[in-house]
Design a protein around this motif. Structure first.
Motif, short mmCIF file in Angstrom:
data_model
loop_
_atom_site.label_atom_id
_atom_site.label_comp_id
_atom_site.label_asym_id
_atom_site.label_seq_id
_atom_site.Cartn_x
_atom_site.Cartn_y
_atom_site.Cartn_z
N ALA A 19 114.40 37.73 4.81
CA ALA A 19 115.16 38.53 4.67
C ALA A 19 114.87 39.89 5.52
O ALA A 19 113.93 40.34 5.19
N PRO A 20 115.87 40.33 6.34
CA PRO A 20 115.75 41.63 6.94
C PRO A 20 115.29 42.59 5.88
O PRO A 20 116.01 42.97 4.95
N ASP A 21 114.08 43.35 6.12
CA ASP A 21 114.04 44.54 5.10
C ASP A 21 114.94 45.85 5.47
O ASP A 21 115.44 45.88 6.58
N PHE A 22 114.96 46.32 4.26
CA PHE A 22 115.71 47.71 4.66
C PHE A 22 115.22 48.74 3.76
O PHE A 22 114.77 48.29 2.44
N SER A 35 111.50 44.79 0.73
CA SER A 35 110.26 44.51 0.73
C SER A 35 109.34 44.82 -0.31
O SER A 35 108.34 43.93 -0.81
N SER A 107 124.21 49.35 9.79
CA SER A 107 123.18 48.69 10.27
C SER A 107 122.61 47.52 9.36
O SER A 107 122.07 46.38 9.86
N ILE A 108 122.78 47.77 8.13
CA ILE A 108 122.22 46.77 7.23
C ILE A 108 123.10 45.81 7.13
O ILE A 108 122.78 44.77 7.11
N LEU A 111 122.52 43.61 10.07
CA LEU A 111 121.14 42.68 9.68
C LEU A 111 121.50 41.28 8.86
O LEU A 111 121.03 40.48 9.04
N TYR A 112 122.76 41.48 8.20
CA TYR A 112 122.95 40.27 7.13
C TYR A 112 124.10 39.71 7.61
O TYR A 112 124.78 38.67 7.04
N ARG A 128 112.36 35.49 1.33
CA ARG A 128 113.10 34.87 2.51
C ARG A 128 114.58 34.56 1.86
O ARG A 128 114.90 34.52 0.49
#
Length: 152
Positions: A19-22, A35, A107-108, A111-112, A128
């Motif tokens: 999963a993209p961190d933010f 994270s 931007s978040i 990412l999703y 993940r």
């Protein structure tokens, strides 16, 4: 076995991507970093006050939070319409949303791959993406998915 008539949307472990961190500050001003929750199952809710379907789901998420937070589930709500933080804070309080709620960013959302809401993402204990669901969830299916991920 878990409700066999209920289909699960969980992605097989070998096909999951990180999963993209933010990092974001919630409406209480506290920093939140995805994270930092590694080791827990995380439900990320992309929502908005002005989104009807999003409001339909909220009672399910509040219940999941109450029922499963002690078993390893964490939630975060990201308001994606850029509504006023004071309005979101008041809304969250009046709907017993005791988990972090923040004003999300484009931007978040990017990412999703956020195209429409509600979008709900379940992140496994390894960080993940295990489920990515567009539209209003079916609470029984989603609860099954949460239990599957908590048991991993």
């Amino acid at each position: 076995p878990l409700g066999q008539s209920v289909s699960s949307e969980v992605i097989p472990t070998n096909k999951r991507v990180i999963a993209p961190d933010f990092m974001i500050s919630d409406v209480q001003g506290k920093p939140f970093r995805l994270s930092a929750l590694k080791g827990r199952v995380v439900l990320v809710d992309f929502w908005a006050i002005a989104c009807g379907g999003c409001k339909l789901e909220l009672p399910y998420y509040v219940r999941f939070d109450q029922q499963y937070s002690g078993k390893g589930l964490s939630l975060v709500g990201l308001d994606m319409y850029g509504e006023k933080p004071s309005d979101v804070k008041a809304f969250a309080a009046s709907h017993q949303m005791r988990y972090p709620v923040a004003i999300g960013t484009d931007s978040i959302g990017d990412l999703y791959h956020l195209k429409e809401m509600p979008l709900t993402v379940l992140v496994d204990r390894q960080g993940r993406i295990a489920v990515s669901h567009i539209g209003v969830i079916d609470p029984k299916t989603f609860e099954t998915d949460i239990k599957v991920l908590l048991a991993e």
